[in-house]
Design an enzyme around this catalytic site. Structure first.
Site, PDB file in Angstrom:
ATOM      1  N   THR B  43       5.094  -4.738   4.479  1.00 21.81           N
ATOM      2  CA  THR B  43       3.863  -4.794   3.677  1.00 21.81           C
ATOM      3  C   THR B  43       2.707  -4.092   4.387  1.00 21.81           C
ATOM      4  O   THR B  43       1.850  -3.481   3.755  1.00 21.81           O
ATOM      5  CB  THR B  43       3.516  -6.273   3.405  1.00 21.81           C
ATOM      6  OG1 THR B  43       4.667  -6.898   2.796  1.00 21.81           O
ATOM      7  CG2 THR B  43       2.334  -6.402   2.478  1.00 21.81           C
ATOM      8  N   HIS B  52     -11.333  -7.085   3.192  1.00 19.27           N
ATOM      9  CA  HIS B  52     -12.142  -7.702   2.139  1.00 19.27           C
ATOM     10  C   HIS B  52     -13.304  -8.494   2.735  1.00 19.27           C
ATOM     11  O   HIS B  52     -13.176  -9.059   3.817  1.00 19.27           O
ATOM     12  CB  HIS B  52     -11.278  -8.669   1.312  1.00 19.27           C
ATOM     13  CG  HIS B  52     -10.250  -7.980   0.484  1.00 19.27           C
ATOM     14  ND1 HIS B  52     -10.509  -7.507  -0.770  1.00 19.27           N
ATOM     15  CD2 HIS B  52      -8.957  -7.679   0.747  1.00 19.27           C
ATOM     16  CE1 HIS B  52      -9.412  -6.937  -1.260  1.00 19.27           C
ATOM     17  NE2 HIS B  52      -8.447  -7.026  -0.357  1.00 19.27           N
ATOM     18  N   LYS B 253      -6.761  -8.279  -9.527  1.00 29.43           N
ATOM     19  CA  LYS B 253      -8.008  -7.727  -9.005  1.00 29.43           C
ATOM     20  C   LYS B 253      -8.247  -6.322  -9.548  1.00 29.43           C
ATOM     21  O   LYS B 253      -9.308  -5.751  -9.368  1.00 29.43           O
ATOM     22  CB  LYS B 253      -7.959  -7.690  -7.470  1.00 29.43           C
ATOM     23  CG  LYS B 253      -8.540  -8.953  -6.845  1.00 29.43           C
ATOM     24  CD  LYS B 253      -8.661  -8.839  -5.342  1.00 29.43           C
ATOM     25  CE  LYS B 253      -7.446  -9.447  -4.681  1.00 29.43           C
ATOM     26  NZ  LYS B 253      -7.571  -9.565  -3.218  1.00 29.43           N
ATOM     27  N   CYS B 446       5.447  20.924   9.783  1.00 32.78           N
ATOM     28  CA  CYS B 446       5.672  20.304  11.096  1.00 32.78           C
ATOM     29  C   CYS B 446       6.954  19.494  11.158  1.00 32.78           C
ATOM     30  O   CYS B 446       7.416  19.158  12.246  1.00 32.78           O
ATOM     31  CB  CYS B 446       4.482  19.449  11.506  1.00 32.78           C
ATOM     32  SG  CYS B 446       4.278  17.945  10.528  1.00 32.78           S
TER      33      CYS B 446
END
Lengths: 124, 491, 426
Positions: B43, B52, B253, B446
């Site tokens: 995650t 936040h 949200k 690269c």
């Protein structure tokens, strides 16, 4: 039986659409080509397509691990994979110069395998 | 027999790394275990990268308690450990047709959570500070303490600091069982052997429920909740100055539009529960939802200059709250689970809280005399001026060879990333540490060079170099190896 | 920091940079420096080991390395300074070039003129936003070409190629010859983006299916690529869900377009053309910034290296004139406009005194393919002249010469427009 085939000529980047009428190996008519190269291209395409084979060959002690190579003339399309195997089994010691013949007369086609660049020896 | 540790932490995501960082200041033997080839690959590597402010979390939940504390904590840690962090502030922007009372409710919630310096701002303010915002924007909650951070760098910095203070990190080490004796934790079984410890912290992210089950804890149930994103090149000529949220709905949200610390524009995430903990696939519908959501806030935003799409999985517990507590049934086992948003923002507070729980459980926390508080700043060529670069090259010529041209990353930075503590072993690990390959050409230039450097430094063959996890080799065969093979017979 | 002064600095040692440097040198500019980021000169050509180069310029068929070697030899025979393994970090509009390498460290080079010849880069999967996972085994065709032809690795053995650009077609044959199973080349559009000869020699010769109106709709696999989902698209290029099918593959190559590499140009305030992605230039290939010229794929993406050479000779010649201070602008400026079915025209403006110029080649591409076309040129709305071609394809550049005499006869024109439309009466 008379057959018709439309080919895109690859003799140059112009890419003419050439129409060929043929019976077996016998060419009856060729149309659509802008130059004589198109004529011979179409003939060959019907009878036995041939191509330049560009590939790489393994290099020992070279600045790079591979050197690009090509056949000096077109070889039959059907021989490509066999030729790839022969070239793939070979290792050439650097330095190599552009144009060096690395394999002679591959598969009896009359074409040699030549280097298409200079390959200096490894800088130690 | 391996040595006995005081604490084993399972999982080197942001939470596990933060706990390790916190505990490493004490006289403790600590082992941090990670099943993947790098820290921060779950995650932590794929989220909105936001710290936040803390007005969103429910004051009655643990999230609500820890967010504001974490926001303050990260500011300090970012300085000490040289983690790229910018406090750009956030906005929750209400458009004409939105339910604008939600903004006032968030403000009230923020006051309860002790979020400092919030303000409700109007149309004029928005025009001035967010020139590209929708003309329909009428009102916003401005929280200046919100920020953006590089999440994987935060986790890495904490892990590296822990190592500097004596902790051990073992990568590619997957826990297969937690060993107990007489109702007490004694260690873990892994694919790399057994490790003994008096305390085990379960910070296994998406897999925290599976680890908890190993000691008989059934109450944790993690549902992967997918979020999809677009990221833009930093050359994108489109100003967004804050972390900009829409007015939240009861379920989400919403789609955020934000710059990253590296100045790439990021839009997302969606929020959908999925079945598999490895389902990191973006979807046509999800990406559409992201773009349409972003367009509501910024109608003139197009998809030109996007350089990557990605998806991350939030580790959501059924309680929709952090689950940080000592197990009731097994002594010495502490869960740090359900760490979804605002987990990153809360990470330092999560670590503090976990240390308190461990102390309550009997772990002795006495501070080391020679505790190292800081981490040296890694050289980041991309953020230097030409003058500074010239100086670096004068000191060490290896800075003179630029490997990644999009992000201006030098040979020396890549070699250092591989050879530093908790060093990079994969192409993505190099990318996370140095940004090589993170630019507009996405490693097109690269990539071969980075593979080569990794192979050289680790003494492995280029065909063994992986992109990230498991069987993610970049190159499968040496040239000529396939000639005359089965594949060719079919040709 | 080392500071040096040069008459001409050429950024990029590929075919464009090499030809521009050589031409400027032969036109009397002896103080020339080429800056190249790779370990050798030649740009992308050393990895383009296939034949098909040079038919226009050398009137013989060469491979990429052979074409490059001729220009490398040209440069080496002249007293042109070459800096390899050198990355340019910055260019200013005052023509200061900042570069770095391992040997000399940081360099500041003050140039009288600069030629931008940085080439282009490939569009990536992220840029086109293909849904799915992000496994190993998804790479651009050009990167795969470097691995295969320079580094010595075959990325994988079950290959799908998205996009029928020339590099994609060339790599289809290349990987097939090296023993991989190339399962399909998918092309979103109803026609190929590459040269016809490549479709014939790379796909048809080896029975590799070309799936027009198809795209990759999902990438599958967690570590390494396991499969791709491909779907047919409708006339709006939207995938048709019912047509989705999964093909097992460990490698997906992308040949979905090239983007001129102009990040440095932007630093020097060079103005870009949205259509080409490259600088807006006059017929001398000078950008809006005085003394900064551009040529090759940094200016617009070419189909054949032969045209790159021709264009770079123009840029080199005019850069030399500029340095010698006999580079005159007329003060009036004719803009070149891409009209019907023309996606762009290079140069975008004509503004120089005639001098020894006999003709100005205009390079352009069509937006959609047509057979039997009329190419019509208009000056301020009035038809200038017109000629016919058997076909026009977006994958193939069209070169239209504008005779000096035509220009002289025109006097002051504000706009020259080109239409390429279906032949009248067809």
């Amino acid at each position: 039986m008379i057959e018709t085939k439309t080919l895109t000529c690859v003799a140059c980047p112009k890419g003419c659409e050439v129409t060929v009428e043929y019976e077996g190996d016998e060419i009856i008519e060729i149309k659509g080509n802008a130059c004589p190269q198109g004529q011979s291209y179409a003939e060959e395409e019907i009878v036995a397509p041939t191509r330049i084979l560009p590939t790489t060959i393994k290099v020992k002690n070279g600045a790079l691990a591979l050197c690009p190579v090509k056949t000096t003339k077109q070889i039959p399309l059907e021989n490509m994979f066999e030729a790839m195997e022969i070239i793939g089994n070979k290792v050439i010691e650097a330095p190599i110069s552009m144009g060096d013949v690395l394999i002679e007369n591959i598969l009896d086609t009359g074409a040699d395998i030549v280097a298409t660049r200079d390959m200096p020896a490894e800088i130690k | 027999m391996n040595k006995k540790y005081d604490v084993i932490i399972i999982g080197a995501g942001i939470s596990g790394c933060a706990v390790a960082w916190k505990l490493a200041r004490y006289n403790l033997d600590i082992l941090l275990l990670e099943k993947e080839a790098d820290v921060a690959t779950g995650t932590t590597k794929a989220n909105t990268a936001i710290i936040h402010a803390g007005y969103n979390a429910d004051p009655d939940k643990l999230k609500g308690h820890l967010n504001v504390k974490g926001n303050q904590g990260i500011r300090e840690v970012a300085k000490k450990l040289n983690i790229p962090y910018e406090e750009i502030g956030s906005l929750v922007v209400g458009l004409e047709d939105d339910n604008l009372s939600v903004i006032d409710e968030l403000y009230e919630k923020g006051l309860k959570n002790n979020v400092p310096n919030m303000e409700i701002v109007g149309k004029e303010w928005l025009r001035e500070h967010e020139p590209n915002i929708s003309p329909k924007a009428v009102k916003a909650l401005w929280a200046p303490t919100a920020g953006v951070i590089t999440p994987w760098e935060a986790a890495l910095a904490m892990a590296q600091n822990a190592v500097a203070n004596g902790a051990e990190v073992k990568l590619e080490t997957a826990v297969e069982d937690v060993m107990t004796e007489d109702g007490k934790v004694v260690g873990v079984k892994t694919n790399q052997g057994d490790f003994e410890a008096d305390y085990v912290v379960n910070a296994a992210g998406l897999y925290a429920d599976e680890i908890a089950k190993m000691v008989g804890i059934e109450k944790i149930n993690i549902t992967p909740r997918k979020g999809e994103y677009y990221i833009y090149d930093h050359a994108k000529d489109f100003a967004v100055n804050h972390v900009v949220f829409p007015v939240p709905t009861p379920i989400s949200k919403g789609i955020v539009v934000t710059p990253t610390v590296e100045n790439n524009l990021l839009i997302g995430p969606t929020s959908h529960n999925v079945k598999s903990k490895t389902d990191l696939a973006t979807t046509r519908e999800g990406l559409k939802e992201v773009y349409e959501g972003a367009k509501k806030l910024y109608p003139s935003l197009d998809l030109r200059d996007t350089i990557r799409v990605f998806a991350g999985l939030r580790a959501a517990d059924d309680s929709e709250d952090f689950v940080i507590e000592a197990a009731e049934n097994v002594k010495g086992f502490v869960n740090v689970a359900g760490i979804q948003s605002p987990g990153l923002a809360s990470s330092t507070a999560i670590a503090d809280y976990t240390a308190e729980i461990l102390a309550d459980e009997g772990l002795k926390l006495s501070e080391k005399k020679d505790y190292i508080e800081t981490r040296e700043e890694p050289v980041r060529f991309y953020e230097m001026t030409n003058k500074e670069r010239a100086k670096m090259v004068d000191q060490n010529k290896d800075y003179g060879q630029i490997i990644c041209r999009c992000e201006t990353v030098s040979y020396k930075e890549i070699v250092d990333a591989i050879n530093s503590p908790v060093g990079a072993r994969t192409v993505n690990a190099v990318k996370r540490r140095t940004r090589a390959g993170a630019g507009r050409c996405q490693g097109g230039f690269c990539g071969p060079r980075v593979v080569d450097i990794i192979a050289q430094e680790l003494g492995i063959d280029p065909t063994e170099v992986k992109q990230e996890e498991g069987n993610s080799q970049i190159l499968e065969y040496k040239i000529k190896e396939l000639l005359g093979s089965k594949v060719m017979d079919n040709a | 920091m080392r500071k040096v002064k040069k008459d001409l600095v050429v950024i990029g040692g590929g075919p464009a940079g090499l030809a521009a440097a050589k031409t400027a040198y032969d036109d009397g500019i002896k103080d020339v420096m080429i800056l190249e980021r790779d370990f050798e000169l030649g740009g992308i050509l050393p990895q383009c080991i296939h034949n098909g180069f040079g038919l226009h310029h050398f009137k013989e068929e060469l491979t990429g390395p052979e074409y490059a070697q001729r220009f490398i030899n040209d440069v080496e025979e002249r007293d042109i300074e070459v800096k390899l393994d050198t990355m340019v970090l910055d260019v200013t509009k005052e023509r200061k070039v900042y570069a770095m390498n391992k040997k000399e460290g940081f360099l500041e080079i003050e140039a009288k003129a600069v030629v931008l010849a940085m080439g282009c880069r490939e569009r990536t999967s992220g840029a086109i936003g293909i849904p799915g996972t992000r496994p190993a085994g998804v790479l651009t065709a050009g990167t795969a070409q470097r691995y295969t032809n320079i580094e010595g690795f075959v990325p994988g053995k079950e290959v799908v190629i998205l996009g029928s650009g020339d590099i994609g077609l060339i790599m289809a044959r290349r990987m097939k010859l090296e023993g991989a199973d190339v399962k399909a080349v998918c092309e979103l559009l109803p026609y190929t983006g590459g040269l016809t000869r490549n479709v014939v020699q790379c796909l048809e010769d080896y029975d590799i299916p070309l799936m027009l109106n198809h795209t990759v709709t999902a990438i599958k696999g967690e570590g390494r690529l396991e499969a791709v989902e491909i779907s047919e698209v409708d006339e709006n290029l939207k995938p048709i869900p019912e047509t989705a099918k999964t093909i097992k593959a460990d490698t997906l190559l992308l040949s979905v377009g090239l983007i001129p590499e102009n990040e440095l140009s932007k630093k020097a305030d060079v103005v870009l053309d949205e259509r080409t992605g490259g600088p807006i230039v006059n017929e001398g290939r000078e950008t809006n910034i005085e003394g900064i010229f551009a040529c090759g794929n940094v200016l617009h993406v070419h189909d054949l290296v032969d045209w790159v050479t021709e264009e770079s000779q123009i840029a080199g010649k005019h850069a030399a004139k500029y340095i010698k201070d006999n580079y005159e602008k007329t003060g009036s400026c004719a803009e070149l406009k891409a009209g019907e079915n023309v996606s762009y025209v290079i140069p975008q403006k004509i503004e120089l005194e005639a001098g020894d110029r006999k003709r100005i080649p205009l390079y352009m591409r069509v937006s959609t393919p047509l057979t039997a076309v009329d190419i019509n040129l208009y000056a301020d709305g009035e038809k200038l002249y017109s000629f016919s071609e058997p076909f026009a394809k977006p994958g193939e550049m069209i070169s239209v010469p504008l005779a000096q005499k035509t220009l002289d006869d025109l006097g002051n024109v504000d706009e020259i427009k080109v239409d390429i439309i279906e032949k009248e009466g067809n």
